[in-house]
Design an enzyme around this catalytic site. Structure first.
Site, PDB file in Angstrom:
ATOM      1  N   CYS A 186       0.838  -1.201   0.000  1.00 55.65           N
ATOM      2  CA  CYS A 186       0.000   0.000   0.000  1.00 55.65           C
ATOM      3  C   CYS A 186       0.879   1.261   0.000  1.00 55.65           C
ATOM      4  O   CYS A 186       1.513   1.565  -1.001  1.00 55.65           O
ATOM      5  CB  CYS A 186      -0.967  -0.047   1.180  1.00 55.65           C
ATOM      6  SG  CYS A 186      -2.394   1.058   0.999  1.00 55.65           S
ATOM      7  N   HIS A 216      -3.383  -5.891   0.943  1.00 52.65           N
ATOM      8  CA  HIS A 216      -2.694  -6.125   2.216  1.00 52.65           C
ATOM      9  C   HIS A 216      -2.606  -7.615   2.537  1.00 52.65           C
ATOM     10  O   HIS A 216      -3.515  -8.170   3.175  1.00 52.65           O
ATOM     11  CB  HIS A 216      -3.442  -5.415   3.355  1.00 52.65           C
ATOM     12  CG  HIS A 216      -3.290  -3.933   3.358  1.00 52.65           C
ATOM     13  ND1 HIS A 216      -2.344  -3.275   4.120  1.00 52.65           N
ATOM     14  CD2 HIS A 216      -3.958  -2.965   2.677  1.00 52.65           C
ATOM     15  CE1 HIS A 216      -2.446  -1.963   3.929  1.00 52.65           C
ATOM     16  NE2 HIS A 216      -3.419  -1.748   3.051  1.00 52.65           N
ATOM     17  N   GLU A 275      -0.747  -8.989   4.774  1.00 46.35           N
ATOM     18  CA  GLU A 275      -0.569  -9.180   6.221  1.00 46.35           C
ATOM     19  C   GLU A 275      -1.899  -9.259   6.959  1.00 46.35           C
ATOM     20  O   GLU A 275      -1.966  -9.744   8.097  1.00 46.35           O
ATOM     21  CB  GLU A 275       0.299  -8.050   6.805  1.00 46.35           C
ATOM     22  CG  GLU A 275      -0.390  -6.723   7.057  1.00 46.35           C
ATOM     23  CD  GLU A 275      -0.604  -5.852   5.823  1.00 46.35           C
ATOM     24  OE1 GLU A 275      -0.995  -4.682   6.004  1.00 46.35           O
ATOM     25  OE2 GLU A 275      -0.383  -6.334   4.697  1.00 46.35           O
TER      26      GLU A 275
END
EC number: 6.3.5.3
Length: 217
Positions: A86, A194, A196
């Site tokens: 990002c 994302h 994660e």
């Protein structure tokens, strides 16, 4: 294997990344303040999401001058692995480690949603746990995620097999549905989604685990 996460004023996904790498995968992970210049002893560096320096001027425009990023260029030249997520992707384009730019979403609104993605290339060391054309779903959260580049850069990305991910249903107007790209060597990956946030079995969503689990090999 040791992982470093670069932290800027305004970063807000650094702890999410640490939970994914250390909490879910058991990989030793350290935070690196943006003023550091010593990347010795790290095998991979992650630039997390957030709003570095408040995203003033434009996303990543101020962060790219941080002392740690001068060291990051040398780290990449030596073959070190770098993942920009990002805001991290935006910073990598500002720094010139990845081509193109991230601009305001086509609808001019912040988007917080899930995105269906297609794996377009497994050239990057970060993508080796996938197969080409695999379909995955990852969270997205950005206001300036619209990937743009010149026709010449686009052709080069395609010729070099450097388009890593594409959106199945383009949420932000990115050229050719691009959600993530890699450099020619494949050791630097930038992506707007994302991974994660999709690594914890407890959440029932582990589509991003295959990216970060490359750190285990």
């Amino acid at each position: 294997m040791n992982i470093g996460i670069i932290v800027f004023p305004g970063s807000n996904c650094d702890r999410d990344v640490r939970w994914a790498t250390e909490g879910c995968l058991g990989v030793p992970t350290s935070f690196l303040w943006h003023e550091t210049t010593d990347l010795d002893g790290f095998d991979a560096i992650v630039i997390p999401g957030g709003f570095s320096y408040g995203d003033y001027l434009r996303c990543g425009a101020i962060a790219r001058f941080a002392p740690v990023l001068n060291s990051l260029i040398s780290f990449v030249d030596k073959g070190g692995k770098v993942l920009g997520i990002c805001n991290g992707f935006q910073i990598l384009t500002e720094l010139g480690l990845l081509q193109g730019a991230l601009t305001r979403n086509k609808n001019l609104h912040f988007i917080c949603d899930r995105a269906n993605l297609s794996i377009e290339s497994t050239k990057s060391t970060w993508m080796k746990n996938y197969k080409k054309h695999d379909s995955i779903s990852l969270p997205i959260a950005h206001g300036e995620g619209r990937y743009q580049c010149s026709s010449d850069v686009l052709k080069k990305l395609q010729d070099d097999d450097s388009v890593a991910l594409r959106y199945a249903d383009n949420p932000n107007g990115s050229i050719h549905d691009i959600a993530g790209i890699t450099n020619k060597k494949g050791n630097v990956l930038g992506m707007m989604p994302h991974p994660e946030r999709a690594c914890d079995d407890a959440l029932g969503d582990i589509d991003g685990k295959s990216i970060l689990s490359t750190l285990l090999s």
